[in-house]
Design a protein around this motif. Sequence first.
Motif, PDB file in Angstrom:
ATOM      1  N   ALA A   1     -96.757  92.689  -9.072  1.00  0.00           N
ATOM      2  CA  ALA A   1     -97.939  93.439  -9.292  1.00  0.00           C
ATOM      3  C   ALA A   1     -98.631  92.365 -11.051  1.00  0.00           C
ATOM      4  CB  ALA A   1     -98.026  94.886 -10.692  1.00  0.00           C
ATOM      5  N   GLU A   2     -97.820  91.680 -11.334  1.00  0.00           N
ATOM      6  CA  GLU A   2     -98.165  90.837 -12.004  1.00  0.00           C
ATOM      7  C   GLU A   2     -99.853  90.135 -12.212  1.00  0.00           C
ATOM      8  OE1 GLU A   2     -96.845  87.321 -15.002  1.00  0.00           O
ATOM      9  OE2 GLU A   2     -95.251  88.301 -13.828  1.00  0.00           O
ATOM     10  N   GLN A   3    -100.754  90.159 -13.147  1.00  0.00           N
ATOM     11  CA  GLN A   3    -101.902  89.353 -12.920  1.00  0.00           C
ATOM     12  C   GLN A   3    -102.320  87.555 -12.812  1.00  0.00           C
ATOM     13  OE1 GLN A   3    -105.381  91.109 -11.815  1.00  0.00           O
ATOM     14  NE2 GLN A   3    -103.535  93.078 -11.729  1.00  0.00           N
ATOM     15  N   VAL A   4    -102.754  87.339 -12.469  1.00  0.00           N
ATOM     16  CA  VAL A   4    -102.592  85.769 -12.569  1.00  0.00           C
ATOM     17  C   VAL A   4    -103.589  85.530 -13.750  1.00  0.00           C
ATOM     18  CG1 VAL A   4    -103.729  84.031 -11.184  1.00  0.00           C
ATOM     19  CG2 VAL A   4    -102.759  85.699 -10.461  1.00  0.00           C
TER      20      VAL A   4
ATOM     21  N   ALA B   1    -101.259  92.534  -2.917  1.00  0.00           N
ATOM     22  CA  ALA B   1    -101.852  90.625  -3.986  1.00  0.00           C
ATOM     23  C   ALA B   1    -103.043  91.698  -5.204  1.00  0.00           C
ATOM     24  CB  ALA B   1    -102.654  89.456  -3.164  1.00  0.00           C
ATOM     25  N   PRO B   2    -102.713  90.746  -6.466  1.00  0.00           N
ATOM     26  CA  PRO B   2    -103.839  91.769  -7.713  1.00  0.00           C
ATOM     27  C   PRO B   2    -104.405  90.381  -7.674  1.00  0.00           C
ATOM     28  CG  PRO B   2    -102.316  89.793  -8.406  1.00  0.00           C
ATOM     29  CD  PRO B   2    -101.667  89.490  -6.806  1.00  0.00           C
ATOM     30  N   LEU B   3    -105.445  89.112  -7.031  1.00  0.00           N
ATOM     31  CA  LEU B   3    -106.012  88.496  -6.816  1.00  0.00           C
ATOM     32  C   LEU B   3    -106.485  87.878  -5.294  1.00  0.00           C
ATOM     33  CD1 LEU B   3    -108.325  86.678  -8.428  1.00  0.00           C
ATOM     34  CD2 LEU B   3    -106.273  85.244  -8.896  1.00  0.00           C
ATOM     35  N   TYR B   4    -107.577  87.560  -4.945  1.00  0.00           N
ATOM     36  CA  TYR B   4    -107.643  86.559  -3.635  1.00  0.00           C
ATOM     37  C   TYR B   4    -109.320  86.585  -4.290  1.00  0.00           C
ATOM     38  CZ  TYR B   4    -105.855  91.872  -1.575  1.00  0.00           C
ATOM     39  OH  TYR B   4    -105.069  92.487  -1.263  1.00  0.00           O
ATOM     40  N   ILE B   5    -109.023  85.371  -2.932  1.00  0.00           N
ATOM     41  CA  ILE B   5    -110.846  84.264  -3.434  1.00  0.00           C
ATOM     42  C   ILE B   5    -110.672  84.298  -1.403  1.00  0.00           C
ATOM     43  CG2 ILE B   5    -111.362  81.988  -2.967  1.00  0.00           C
ATOM     44  CD1 ILE B   5    -109.309  81.395  -5.329  1.00  0.00           C
ATOM     45  N   ILE B   6    -111.982  84.272  -1.484  1.00  0.00           N
ATOM     46  CA  ILE B   6    -113.043  84.012   0.377  1.00  0.00           C
ATOM     47  C   ILE B   6    -113.777  82.823   0.048  1.00  0.00           C
ATOM     48  CG2 ILE B   6    -113.641  84.936   1.617  1.00  0.00           C
ATOM     49  CD1 ILE B   6    -114.372  88.259  -0.063  1.00  0.00           C
ATOM     50  N   CYS B   7    -112.856  82.399   0.761  1.00  0.00           N
ATOM     51  CA  CYS B   7    -113.756  80.435   1.417  1.00  0.00           C
ATOM     52  C   CYS B   7    -114.881  80.886   2.130  1.00  0.00           C
ATOM     53  CB  CYS B   7    -112.079  80.063   1.644  1.00  0.00           C
ATOM     54  SG  CYS B   7    -111.005  79.900   0.194  1.00  0.00           S
TER      55      CYS B   7
END
Length: 169
Positions: free
Chosen positions: A18-21, A71-77
């Motif tokens: 759960a740790e944030q990036v 996942a704590p973060l996502y990137i939509i490419c």
Amino acid sequence: MNLLELSQKRFSVRKFTAEQVSEEDLKYILEVTRMAPSAVNKQPWKFVVVKSSEARKQLQACYKREWFASAPLYIICMKAVEGCWVRSEDSKSHGDIDVAIATEHLCLAVAERGLGCCWVCNYDVAKIKEAFPRAGYEAVAIIPIGHIAPDCPMNEKKRKPLEEITETI
């Protein structure tokens, strides 16, 4: 660590803590992504960083997997629908290729920072268009990013032998 070691280290992570990036890590990852080459330097891409809990829930509805939701973060490419370099001989657009090159830069930067990620391409296309409309762009891949859970299964990297995939003439 050299590039071969980094490539060997990177794997498809399917369990995160759960740790944030950190913002420092995120900025580094995005800067490495920005430096990727593209055909005729068109840079036909957009990278949507999904961090808020509301946006994360919307994205998770586009790909309903328990591991993905961790996942704590996502990137939509995303790629530009127009403005990609097109080979004149056969009208082949290189937009997907350009975004894939940049996305692998992203994934290697994630691994270099000691984080994990996984390419996701099997999402609900209609839902992602509805939830994340970006005029003139379409999603190519979603990259969940986070700290690797200690009990994350690490699949053995099975690769074909070099002799099977190369040819010298």
